[in-house]
Design an enzyme around this catalytic site. Structure first.
Site, PDB file in Angstrom:
ATOM      1  N   CYS A  54      10.661   2.725 -35.559  1.00  0.00           N
ATOM      2  CA  CYS A  54      11.154   2.864 -36.997  1.00  0.00           C
ATOM      3  C   CYS A  54      10.560   1.557 -37.789  1.00  0.00           C
ATOM      4  CB  CYS A  54      12.603   2.243 -37.042  1.00  0.00           C
ATOM      5  SG  CYS A  54      13.598   2.214 -38.630  1.00  0.00           S
ATOM      6  N   ASP A  61      11.970   5.323 -31.488  1.00  0.00           N
ATOM      7  CA  ASP A  61      12.477   6.406 -31.808  1.00  0.00           C
ATOM      8  C   ASP A  61      11.843   7.413 -30.772  1.00  0.00           C
ATOM      9  OD1 ASP A  61      13.937   6.028 -34.165  1.00  0.00           O
ATOM     10  OD2 ASP A  61      12.114   5.854 -35.204  1.00  0.00           O
ATOM     11  N   GLU A  77      -8.242  19.674 -27.665  1.00  0.00           N
ATOM     12  CA  GLU A  77      -8.257  19.385 -26.308  1.00  0.00           C
ATOM     13  C   GLU A  77      -6.902  18.647 -25.929  1.00  0.00           C
ATOM     14  OE1 GLU A  77      -8.346  17.560 -22.622  1.00  0.00           O
ATOM     15  OE2 GLU A  77      -8.966  16.197 -24.379  1.00  0.00           O
TER      16      GLU A  77
END
Length: 164
Positions: A54, A61, A77
């Protein structure tokens, strides 16, 4: 961001001593040539261990990211994508911003025909945020696909069981 035309030139795939960078690092992304550019097909990545911070509180988070695209000439890739996603570990950004940053980086990297990213973030403070963004190449049927999928996104999310 590195683009290669031949698979042997990939620098991360198969390396055992790759160092994880926990600061936002888009230049780690690598591509390889699509061996079936004449055909439309989906490539989907489910990334259940995504983390970022955050930007206000610095708290972590956690999310599952769903990245789906229809490639054109280049493809991302997967090991470089994994390392790129890990680079968000200490990056401060709101959930909505994270999804759009990743989308912008992948569009710049491989110029897909179509791409969508859906972040299903774990609840914090009793609320979850699930940003969804998509893009279809302008002036093509993929732009129409983007509009259709965007308009129907809420309908399709109702069909999924949320296993949080």
């Amino acid at each position: 961001m590195k683009t290669t035309q031949k698979s042997p030139a990939l620098t991360l795939l198969g390396q055992k001593d790759v160092k994880y960078n926990y600061a936002y690092t888009p230049e780690i992304l690598e591509t390889f040539s699509n061996k079936h550019p004449q055909r439309d097909y989906w490539v989907k990545f489910n990334c259940p261990e995504f983390t970022s911070l955050c930007p206000i509180t610095g708290q972590p988070d956690f999310a599952t990211l769903y990245i789906s695209y229809v490639p054109d000439k280049l493809m991302v890739e997967s090991k470089s994508l994994k390392l790129y996603l890990v680079s968000f570990r200490n990056h401060g950004a709101f959930h909505e911003d994270v999804v759009n940053i990743i989308m912008d980086d992948l569009i710049k990297l491989m110029s897909p025909r179509y791409i969508e990213i859906w972040g299903k973030f774990m609840p914090r403070g009793g609320i979850s945020i699930d940003p969804y963004a998509n893009y279809g190449r302008i002036g093509t049927k993929y732009a129409e696909l983007a509009q259709l999928r965007f308009n129907q996104h809420d309908l399709t999310t109702m069909d999924h069981v949320d296993n949080r």
